[in-house]
Write a protein that holds these residues in place. Sequence first.
Motif, PDB file in Angstrom:
ATOM      1  N   LEU B 263       0.847  -1.205   0.000  1.00 34.00           N
ATOM      2  CA  LEU B 263       0.000   0.000   0.000  1.00 34.00           C
ATOM      3  C   LEU B 263       0.873   1.243   0.000  1.00 34.00           C
ATOM      4  N   ILE B 264       0.527   2.178  -0.862  1.00 38.87           N
ATOM      5  CA  ILE B 264       1.243   3.460  -0.917  1.00 38.87           C
ATOM      6  C   ILE B 264       0.211   4.543  -0.606  1.00 38.87           C
ATOM      7  N   PRO B 265       0.112   4.936   0.675  1.00 41.56           N
ATOM      8  CA  PRO B 265      -0.920   5.921   1.037  1.00 41.56           C
ATOM      9  C   PRO B 265      -0.692   7.247   0.324  1.00 41.56           C
ATOM     10  N   LYS B 266      -1.812   7.946   0.043  1.00 34.75           N
ATOM     11  CA  LYS B 266      -1.708   9.209  -0.690  1.00 34.75           C
ATOM     12  C   LYS B 266      -1.025  10.285   0.139  1.00 34.75           C
ATOM     13  N   ASP B 267      -1.266  10.261   1.450  1.00 29.42           N
ATOM     14  CA  ASP B 267      -0.648  11.249   2.337  1.00 29.42           C
ATOM     15  C   ASP B 267      -0.652  10.689   3.757  1.00 29.42           C
ATOM     16  N   HIS B 268      -0.160  11.487   4.677  1.00 30.38           N
ATOM     17  CA  HIS B 268      -0.025  11.012   6.049  1.00 30.38           C
ATOM     18  C   HIS B 268      -1.382  10.719   6.677  1.00 30.38           C
ATOM     19  N   LYS B 269      -2.367  11.556   6.343  1.00 27.25           N
ATOM     20  CA  LYS B 269      -3.715  11.373   6.903  1.00 27.25           C
ATOM     21  C   LYS B 269      -4.307  10.045   6.426  1.00 27.25           C
ATOM     22  N   SER B 270      -4.113   9.764   5.148  1.00 24.36           N
ATOM     23  CA  SER B 270      -4.629   8.501   4.590  1.00 24.36           C
ATOM     24  C   SER B 270      -3.970   7.318   5.277  1.00 24.36           C
ATOM     25  N   LYS B 271      -2.663   7.442   5.538  1.00 25.13           N
ATOM     26  CA  LYS B 271      -1.933   6.349   6.211  1.00 25.13           C
ATOM     27  C   LYS B 271      -2.518   6.101   7.602  1.00 25.13           C
ATOM     28  N   THR B 272      -2.781   7.192   8.307  1.00 24.15           N
ATOM     29  CA  THR B 272      -3.343   7.063   9.658  1.00 24.15           C
ATOM     30  C   THR B 272      -4.717   6.398   9.605  1.00 24.15           C
ATOM     31  N   LEU B 273      -5.515   6.811   8.627  1.00 23.80           N
ATOM     32  CA  LEU B 273      -6.861   6.226   8.499  1.00 23.80           C
ATOM     33  C   LEU B 273      -6.770   4.729   8.209  1.00 23.80           C
ATOM     34  N   LEU B 274      -5.840   4.368   7.339  1.00 27.70           N
ATOM     35  CA  LEU B 274      -5.679   2.952   6.992  1.00 27.70           C
ATOM     36  C   LEU B 274      -5.219   2.145   8.205  1.00 27.70           C
ATOM     37  N   LEU B 275      -4.274   2.696   8.933  1.00 24.83           N
ATOM     38  CA  LEU B 275      -3.778   1.984  10.115  1.00 24.83           C
ATOM     39  C   LEU B 275      -4.904   1.799  11.123  1.00 24.83           C
ATOM     40  N   GLY B 276      -5.714   2.830  11.279  1.00 25.79           N
ATOM     41  CA  GLY B 276      -6.840   2.738  12.200  1.00 25.79           C
ATOM     42  C   GLY B 276      -7.834   1.692  11.765  1.00 25.79           C
ATOM     43  N   ARG B 277      -8.049   1.613  10.447  1.00 20.70           N
ATOM     44  CA  ARG B 277      -9.055   0.684   9.918  1.00 20.70           C
ATOM     45  C   ARG B 277      -8.629  -0.768  10.108  1.00 20.70           C
ATOM     46  N   TYR B 278      -7.351  -1.046   9.881  1.00 22.41           N
ATOM     47  CA  TYR B 278      -6.919  -2.447   9.842  1.00 22.41           C
ATOM     48  C   TYR B 278      -6.137  -2.923  11.068  1.00 22.41           C
ATOM     49  N   MET B 279      -5.610  -1.979  11.832  1.00 26.07           N
ATOM     50  CA  MET B 279      -4.725  -2.408  12.921  1.00 26.07           C
ATOM     51  C   MET B 279      -5.450  -3.199  13.982  1.00 26.07           C
ATOM     52  N   SER B 280      -6.528  -2.621  14.473  1.00 25.26           N
ATOM     53  CA  SER B 280      -7.140  -3.266  15.646  1.00 25.26           C
ATOM     54  C   SER B 280      -8.368  -4.055  15.234  1.00 25.26           C
ATOM     55  N   ASP B 281      -8.425  -5.270  15.742  1.00 26.21           N
ATOM     56  CA  ASP B 281      -9.637  -6.081  15.685  1.00 26.21           C
ATOM     57  C   ASP B 281     -10.153  -6.395  14.295  1.00 26.21           C
ATOM     58  N   HIS B 282      -9.312  -6.295  13.271  1.00 26.97           N
ATOM     59  CA  HIS B 282      -9.825  -6.780  11.986  1.00 26.97           C
ATOM     60  C   HIS B 282      -9.729  -8.286  12.022  1.00 26.97           C
ATOM     61  N   LYS B 283     -10.835  -8.968  11.656  1.00 17.55           N
ATOM     62  CA  LYS B 283     -10.898 -10.419  11.869  1.00 17.55           C
ATOM     63  C   LYS B 283      -9.898 -11.174  11.014  1.00 17.55           C
ATOM     64  N   SER B 284      -9.769 -10.776   9.768  1.00  9.15           N
ATOM     65  CA  SER B 284      -9.027 -11.665   8.863  1.00  9.15           C
ATOM     66  C   SER B 284      -7.782 -11.031   8.246  1.00  9.15           C
ATOM     67  N   LEU B 285      -7.573  -9.721   8.439  1.00  7.50           N
ATOM     68  CA  LEU B 285      -6.442  -9.074   7.773  1.00  7.50           C
ATOM     69  C   LEU B 285      -5.546  -8.383   8.792  1.00  7.50           C
ATOM     70  N   MET B 286      -4.305  -8.169   8.391  1.00  8.02           N
ATOM     71  CA  MET B 286      -3.426  -7.367   9.235  1.00  8.02           C
ATOM     72  C   MET B 286      -2.656  -6.390   8.352  1.00  8.02           C
ATOM     73  N   LEU B 287      -2.488  -5.181   8.879  1.00 10.50           N
ATOM     74  CA  LEU B 287      -1.748  -4.136   8.170  1.00 10.50           C
ATOM     75  C   LEU B 287      -0.495  -3.837   8.982  1.00 10.50           C
ATOM     76  N   ILE B 288       0.664  -3.918   8.330  1.00  6.57           N
ATOM     77  CA  ILE B 288       1.897  -3.697   9.085  1.00  6.57           C
ATOM     78  C   ILE B 288       2.746  -2.616   8.429  1.00  6.57           C
ATOM     79  N   GLU B 289       3.579  -2.008   9.247  1.00  5.34           N
ATOM     80  CA  GLU B 289       4.584  -1.079   8.724  1.00  5.34           C
ATOM     81  C   GLU B 289       5.894  -1.861   8.665  1.00  5.34           C
ATOM     82  N   PRO B 290       6.345  -2.247   7.499  1.00  6.47           N
ATOM     83  CA  PRO B 290       7.538  -3.102   7.400  1.00  6.47           C
ATOM     84  C   PRO B 290       8.758  -2.542   8.140  1.00  6.47           C
TER      85      PRO B 290
END
Lengths: 297, 389
Positions: B263-290
């Motif tokens: 994933l290449i977020p459009k800007d810092h705000k988008s990155k934060t939104l994505l991290l919020g969406r997938y970081m906690s309690d997503h049942k089947s997916l995980m989003l990581i910062e390599p």
Amino acid sequence: MFKHLLLALSLIVVFWGCSESKTGPEEKQTKEVYTVNYPLYYFTKRMAPEGVEVFFPVPKDIDPAFWVPSTQETLSFVKADLIILNGADYAKWTQKVSLPSSKLVNSSKSFEKELLHIKSSNHSHGPKGEHSHAGTAFTTWLDMQQAIKQAEAIKNALVHLDPPHKEQIEQSYLQLKQELEELDKGFKNAFSDLQSPIVASHPVYQYFARAYGLNLKALLWEPEMKIDAKAKAELNALLAVHPAKVMIWEGKPRTENLDYIRSLGLKNIVIEPCMNRPDHGDFITQMKENLKNLHKK
Amino acid sequence: MSDLFYLLSRYLLFYRTKIITLSFSLALVIAIPLGLSLLSNMLSDHLKTRALSTPLLLGAKGSALDLSISALYFGEQELPVMKYRRVDELRESNLSEAIPVYRKYRVKSSPIIGTDLDYFDFRSLSFKEGRPFIRIGECVLGSDTAKKLDVKVGDTLISSPESVFDIAGAYPLKMDVVGILAPSLSADDLAIFTDIKTSWIIEGLAHGHEKLEKTPSAILKREGGTLIANASVMEYNYITQDNIDGFHFHGNTDTFPINAMILIPKDHKSKTLLLGRYMSDHKSLMLIEPKKVIQRVIERVFDIKDVAMSVLLLLLAATFAISVLVFTLSIRLRKNEIETLERIGTSKFRVRFLLLSEIITVILISTLLVLISILITYLFGDSLIYYFL
């Protein structure tokens, strides 16, 4: 003394020349947009500002829906700054090639859930062999409201591509939208008093029929084909269950075909779907021509 | 002074074995920790560069380290799959670009990476020869893979079967080599890239075969306008201009598998939104910062390195003590020589000079050896890490 002065003057000229070339105007960057059919090409061309070139590489005598690009043509698409797709499974070649996803715009994405699915058997026309219309109906632009949505998707993509010209693009879109709205109104009025069933020569009017309330069934004919006994039987079988009074052709048919249809008591109307470049005019003028043909009925 | 240097040179030549052994021993115990430190820094930079250049990785829930190693370095970790529709979901969110990655198949030992053309721009990869893939059935090779497999543009490659015992599994697909990448000193040099649809063809999720109307013996039954084939229908295992139209997918491509998504977020705000969406309690997916995952690995490597360095420092101290012992014994053994020199009128300065010269010579030789080894490590360390790690 004189020698020193000459040297100094030479140095001044040299440095002045270098700085001139550095401050010269920058080379203009032209952005390229590729489209997969004529209506999208027309919409894009109407809205594209200066510095954005629009391409539609399909030859005039080929149906863009079934065109297959060469390696060079595919590479041109790959190198484009933007690629406008029709969606609705149009241009099946796009499923077999690799196009950079970041540059793709599916112009019918906003009404994807309202697309129509059809069943059809294989048929053939032209030297490229058989093809089928089975799958998703793809002449989305024949519903003028859908055409407006497609134009809007293109407008948004152009604004993203060339933000400094946003106002100009928006203005062009509004003009185009108004013309498409007028066509929409025209088609609605033209069909408002037509209650009888309609037969179409080819299965390309699904969205047109839905948008303008037509009771339409399609054959698998071509305007230039010779209506043989098999075709006649096919039409008669259809008319037995679908007593149409109007036959819509996608192009100007042979005189014998016109006469035969007239002999069955049907009126012939040409409504050109405008998939490729028209012989004269453009998309809007062609749709206006279609409207004129409707009024002649 | 020339007489002194004569005496010194004769002494060093006579005891050359002792001098060389001492010099090498000292050089080794100094060069090893220095070299280790330099290599670990280079390894850390190497790992970090790839991780830093990859903002976010999305994968099915599992090990973050496995996802990083597999997606960034094409490691052999088995990753759970997720559906391709996640790619469209991300793109439609307008928060980031999304590049799918599917690594499952190989050509001999080289991994086949199913992705799309945006990958090359993202990694700033250029072409030494040829062009990117533009059709299903085409592939592009990393520079080292091309050398290892001895192929060039215009040749073909056949994907390796998953298992010789699974005859109903994925079947080998012959692919056209259309491009070779310029070296990038990264995992990309060791991979084979294809369109993700080609990976799905290898998996058996899409195929091509002769038109059933032309091979009546392959028709099982007709249902309305649909022809259903029997098992005798022959599938193509090489995609050409003539048969490409016959290739089709069975099922909805939205449900087809991928291992990871860059994933290449459009800007810092988008990155934060994505991290919020997938970081906690997503049942089947995980989003990581390599970069964070790799940083933890590097810290662990440096912890181990610190332990190793402590041991080596002890070894250095021991070697130093032994060297002092050797020099002291050497001076004792030369007692008669020193007495002879004093009796023939050699000044104390010259005697001390002769004695110290042995020590200085050992130090100079070992220093030179250390410098040479550090220089070699610095010049070839990147290649060493790349090829062996």
